[in-house]
Design a protein around this motif. Structure first.
Motif, PDB file in Angstrom:
ATOM      1  N   HIS A   1     -12.380   0.455 -30.303  1.00  0.00           N
ATOM      2  CA  HIS A   1     -11.282   0.616 -29.450  1.00  0.00           C
ATOM      3  C   HIS A   1     -10.016   0.010 -30.126  1.00  0.00           C
ATOM      4  O   HIS A   1      -8.702   0.281 -29.784  1.00  0.00           O
TER       5      HIS A   1
ATOM      6  N   ARG B   1     -10.875   1.529 -16.877  1.00  0.00           N
ATOM      7  CA  ARG B   1     -11.632   2.449 -16.232  1.00  0.00           C
ATOM      8  C   ARG B   1     -11.469   2.884 -14.790  1.00  0.00           C
ATOM      9  O   ARG B   1     -11.090   4.011 -14.269  1.00  0.00           O
TER      10      ARG B   1
ATOM     11  N   SER C   1     -15.615  11.596 -19.538  1.00  0.00           N
ATOM     12  CA  SER C   1     -15.781  10.776 -20.517  1.00  0.00           C
ATOM     13  C   SER C   1     -17.100  11.092 -21.435  1.00  0.00           C
ATOM     14  O   SER C   1     -16.917  10.866 -22.527  1.00  0.00           O
TER      15      SER C   1
ATOM     16  N   ILE D   1     -16.175  14.047 -23.886  1.00  0.00           N
ATOM     17  CA  ILE D   1     -15.362  13.331 -24.981  1.00  0.00           C
ATOM     18  C   ILE D   1     -16.254  12.583 -26.110  1.00  0.00           C
ATOM     19  O   ILE D   1     -16.087  12.924 -27.263  1.00  0.00           O
ATOM     20  N   ASN D   2     -17.045  11.818 -25.603  1.00  0.00           N
ATOM     21  CA  ASN D   2     -17.807  10.990 -26.443  1.00  0.00           C
ATOM     22  C   ASN D   2     -18.931  11.755 -27.095  1.00  0.00           C
ATOM     23  O   ASN D   2     -19.456  11.152 -28.231  1.00  0.00           O
TER      24      ASN D   2
ATOM     25  N   TYR E   1      -9.458   4.742 -22.427  1.00  0.00           N
ATOM     26  CA  TYR E   1     -10.746   4.234 -23.395  1.00  0.00           C
ATOM     27  C   TYR E   1     -11.026   5.531 -24.551  1.00  0.00           C
ATOM     28  O   TYR E   1     -10.910   5.263 -25.583  1.00  0.00           O
ATOM     29  N   ASP E   2     -11.249   6.478 -23.808  1.00  0.00           N
ATOM     30  CA  ASP E   2     -11.701   7.669 -24.631  1.00  0.00           C
ATOM     31  C   ASP E   2     -10.629   8.187 -25.585  1.00  0.00           C
ATOM     32  O   ASP E   2     -10.950   8.450 -26.745  1.00  0.00           O
ATOM     33  N   ASP E   3      -9.536   8.004 -25.315  1.00  0.00           N
ATOM     34  CA  ASP E   3      -8.396   8.867 -26.053  1.00  0.00           C
ATOM     35  C   ASP E   3      -8.270   7.735 -27.335  1.00  0.00           C
ATOM     36  O   ASP E   3      -7.788   8.397 -28.157  1.00  0.00           O
TER      37      ASP E   3
ATOM     38  N   LEU F   1     -10.691   9.297 -29.499  1.00  0.00           N
ATOM     39  CA  LEU F   1     -10.536  10.975 -29.699  1.00  0.00           C
ATOM     40  C   LEU F   1      -9.136  10.969 -30.513  1.00  0.00           C
ATOM     41  O   LEU F   1      -9.180  11.899 -31.459  1.00  0.00           O
TER      42      LEU F   1
ATOM     43  N   ASN G   1     -21.479   6.270 -30.683  1.00  0.00           N
ATOM     44  CA  ASN G   1     -21.308   7.685 -30.280  1.00  0.00           C
ATOM     45  C   ASN G   1     -20.769   8.654 -31.346  1.00  0.00           C
ATOM     46  O   ASN G   1     -20.747   8.335 -32.553  1.00  0.00           O
TER      47      ASN G   1
ATOM     48  N   ARG H   1     -23.498   5.497 -21.998  1.00  0.00           N
ATOM     49  CA  ARG H   1     -22.205   5.277 -22.486  1.00  0.00           C
ATOM     50  C   ARG H   1     -21.937   6.369 -23.325  1.00  0.00           C
ATOM     51  O   ARG H   1     -20.861   6.334 -23.953  1.00  0.00           O
TER      52      ARG H   1
END
Length: 702
Positions: free
Chosen positions: A119, A144, A178, A181-182, A224-226, A229, A260, A291
């Protein structure tokens, strides 16, 4: 992370040696020198074929990986062209320190300038390439809680909170988003497989997520996920992917079993042919599916390249005694799919791990306390002992007894530093000052002013949404007359955070100083919370700029607040309590595992699929391999459970975990506690076998 993890004991000789690899065993040496020019391996240092290092628990993975980096640099690789990805900032820092000790560096140069978490490295690259992918380089990153608050705001705006039936709450909505996405699965598949109770809302959730993405984009915030992504999409572009791939000649990934699908796609986007790629991990320690991690990444890694990636295995363990390893090997050998390995140690012992059979959770607590104190009397400090459990709630009764007996302890797996209200307050001010479009940060920051409530805060944010807040603009906002003086003071503070304000970290010191004058009004236990703010200011001093500080702290925060966890202030010795997930990567002289029974390990919630059961097996394996010298697995014949739908709070009968079937009992010493004075030899063992048989018969009919 919990204390007590000694560095891998690879240094069999403490003195300097002419051979820089003298401290490595043969398998480690092969892994450290694979593909490095001048070491007798095939390939050049800048273009070795892909490599998978299967590193068993306690096998010296970190030292081996550090030495591999050193060998690459010694073979002519520019450290600035090595990308090292880890799963915590501490791991990246430790790797850099080890490399720094082993390398003779140029003055002022960084040992590994591109070492960091997925990240954090992603955030750096996104800021650097922002203009080419349509991002504002000044974007802020939501943690989060902030993300949940924003998705909740959109949820309200869409009217989903007013449904007559229960629409998923903000935390569930974010978890679903999430997971999509993951895992890179469809929303329908994620709902069916992991959130079946929310399947009826698929259409509404799709609309919610679309609006959530639009809200983030309009406010120039990423979650976080962005970070993963956007990075994956960036390297998925042929031109940008090739450019970044050329930028880094070597890509090394630690703990690959915890990645992931999105992270795996990033690796393949940067290095589609695998040249220069090294991944290190252990499929037997893949325990983070909740996760979005998937063990398939490491199991399928070799076959993703043609020819397949090379595979090396580290089996020598420098942590545990041989009987502990023999038991752990036997447990994981029953896994449905795995890389074969047999951990071994040159630390012999006659003490097998103990399976402790006792009546209930009350006896379990008494046993743990008695054994903890007995070990302390034998010279094992409290902090060299750990009690591990599947779920945080399993230690509740033990915590009460430890407190009653005045035994200091620290529990890991609870509140994280950034989840504390006072810490979030201060960071919200800084986030909003740096990005006035960040509505969630602004909404929280404005309401810190005495006399300002949600309605006024919403009106202020609407008025300043399209302009950077300055003293005149904020000072002119319509606020209640009783809040006018406090508001002007706050407006002046925000004004100093602009381009003409003080340099970092003096800017942050001003924010903390203002907040210190408000903390008595905002929170109880102000003195303890103020200590956290002072600690936060000290952390800020270690960063060159506010943007870097916010990014790193958000992505890898300290474990806990001083008032909720951490070593007791008046004791330099304390027992460690930890969930198994939080204990990964750690070690202690003596380890006790609570509730080694079906229903706890494996958890009832994880037995709905083969993949879930296999991950529970790996959880037990991880817990067992944390122990150096002594290991107890406790098997209560019944335990207390609460909040069962339709059943309430009750005691349930249990049998030994299915992961230790009868055929494996030879690896354990079986004891009963307390030992019945009138029991004939073998009675308790026979009784346990009868209980096990009864439990298996019940399971056949469930």
């Amino acid at each position: 992370m919990p204390p007590g993890a000694a560095a891998s004991r690879l240094g069999r000789a403490s003195g300097q040696s002419a051979d820089p690899l003298a401290t490595l065993n043969d398998a480690q040496r092969l892994a450290a020198t694979f593909g490095v020019a001048g070491r007798g391996q095939a390939g050049e240092a800048t273009a070795h074929p892909p490599l998978l290092i299967i590193a068993g628990a306690g096998s010296g993975k970190t030292s081996t990986l550090a030495q591999r980096v050193v060998q690459l640099v010694a073979g002519g690789v520019d450290p600035g062209r090595i990308l090292l990805l880890t799963f915590s900032r501490r791991a990246a820092a430790e790797m850099s320190r080890r490399v720094e000790r082993l390398l003779v560096r140029r003055p002022g140069s960084a040992a590994l300038p591109w070492a960091g978490t997925f990240h954090s490295v992603g955030a750096r690259l996104l800021r650097e390439y922002a203009g080419r992918i349509g991002l504002d380089p000044a974007f802020t990153i939501h943690d989060r809680q902030d993300s949940a608050d924003l998705i909740n705001l959109v949820r309200h705006q869409l009217g989903f909170s007013a449904k007559t039936r229960r629409f998923p709450l903000k935390g569930s909505c974010l978890a679903i988003y999430s997971a999509v996405i993951n895992t890179r699965d469809s929303l329908a598949d994620v709902l069916q497989g992991r959130f079946p109770w929310s399947s009826e809302w698929e259409s509404e959730l799709r609309q919610l997520f679309q609006q959530y993405v639009e809200a983030k984009q309009s406010q120039q915030v990423l979650d976080y996920d962005d970070l993963l992504l956007y990075w994956a999409q960036m390297v998925g572009d042929a031109e940008l992917g090739a450019e970044i791939g050329e930028r880094f000649t070597h890509l090394l990934v630690d703990e690959y079993q915890d990645t992931n699908r999105l992270q795996a796609s990033i690796l393949l986007g940067i290095k589609p042919d695998g040249r220069g790629v090294t991944v290190v991990g252990d499929d037997a320690q893949a325990i983070y599916a909740f996760r979005g991690a998937t063990v398939r990444n490491i199991l399928d890694f070799p076959a993703q390249f043609a020819p397949p990636a090379e595979r090396l295995t580290l089996e020598r363990n420098y942590r545990s005694t041989q009987p502990i390893l023999a038991a752990a090997n036997a447990v994981i050998a029953l896994a449905a799919e795995r890389y074969a390995k047999n951990l071994w140690s040159d630390r012999p012992s006659s003490a097998k791990p103990r399976l402790v059979s006792l009546r209930d959770d009350a006896d379990q607590v008494e046993f743990v306390v008695d054994q903890t104190l007995a070990r302390r009397e034998r010279g094992i400090p409290l902090k060299a002992q750990a009690v591990l459990f599947r779920t945080a709630s399993h230690s509740a009764r033990l915590e009460i007894e430890l407190t009653r007996r005045n035994i200091p302890f620290v529990k890991f797996g609870g509140l994280r530093f950034l989840e504390a209200a006072h810490v979030k307050d201060v960071l919200a001010i800084l986030r909003w000052a740096q990005n006035p479009r960040d509505r969630i940060a602004g909404f929280r920051a404005v309401q810190l002013v005495a006399g300002i409530g949600p309605k006024t805060a919403s009106r202020v944010l609407a008025n300043v949404a399209d302009a950077a807040p300055g003293s005149t603009l904020l000072a002119d906002q319509p606020v209640p007359e009783g809040a006018r003086v406090a508001w002007l003071e706050f407006a002046a503070l925000i004004a100093t955070c602009g381009p003409d304000g003080p340099p970092w970290p003096a800017l942050f010191d001003r924010i903390c100083a203002w907040y210190a004058t408000q903390i008595d009004r905002l929170h109880d236990e102000a003195a303890v919370r103020l200590a956290d703010i002072e600690q936060l200011a000290r952390i800020a001093m270690t960063y060159p700029a506010g943007e870097r500080f916010l990014t790193e702290l958000t992505l890898d925060p300290p474990e806990a607040t001083s008032d909720e966890a951490g070593p007791p202030l008046l004791d330099d010795d304390y027992l460690v309590l930890s969930t198994i997930h939080s204990a990964k990567g750690q070690e202690w002289t003596a380890v006790t595992i609570l509730n080694a029974v079906d229903g706890c390990i494996p958890s009832d919630m994880a037995t709905g699929s083969t993949a879930g059961i296999e991950e529970e097996r790996r959880l037990l394996y991880v817990a067992m391999t944390r122990a150096r010298d002594e290991l107890d697995l406790i098997v209560p014949q019944r335990f207390y459970t609460g909040h069962q739908p339709g059943l309430g709070d009750r005691h349930v009968y249990a049998s030994r975990t299915r992961f230790i079937p009868h055929a494996l009992l030879g690896h354990f010493a079986q004891i009963t506690w307390p030992k019945p004075a009138d029991a004939a030899p073998g009675v308790e063992d026979a009784r346990q076998q009868v209980l096990d048989l009864a439990a298996r018969m019940r399971a056949m009919w469930l």
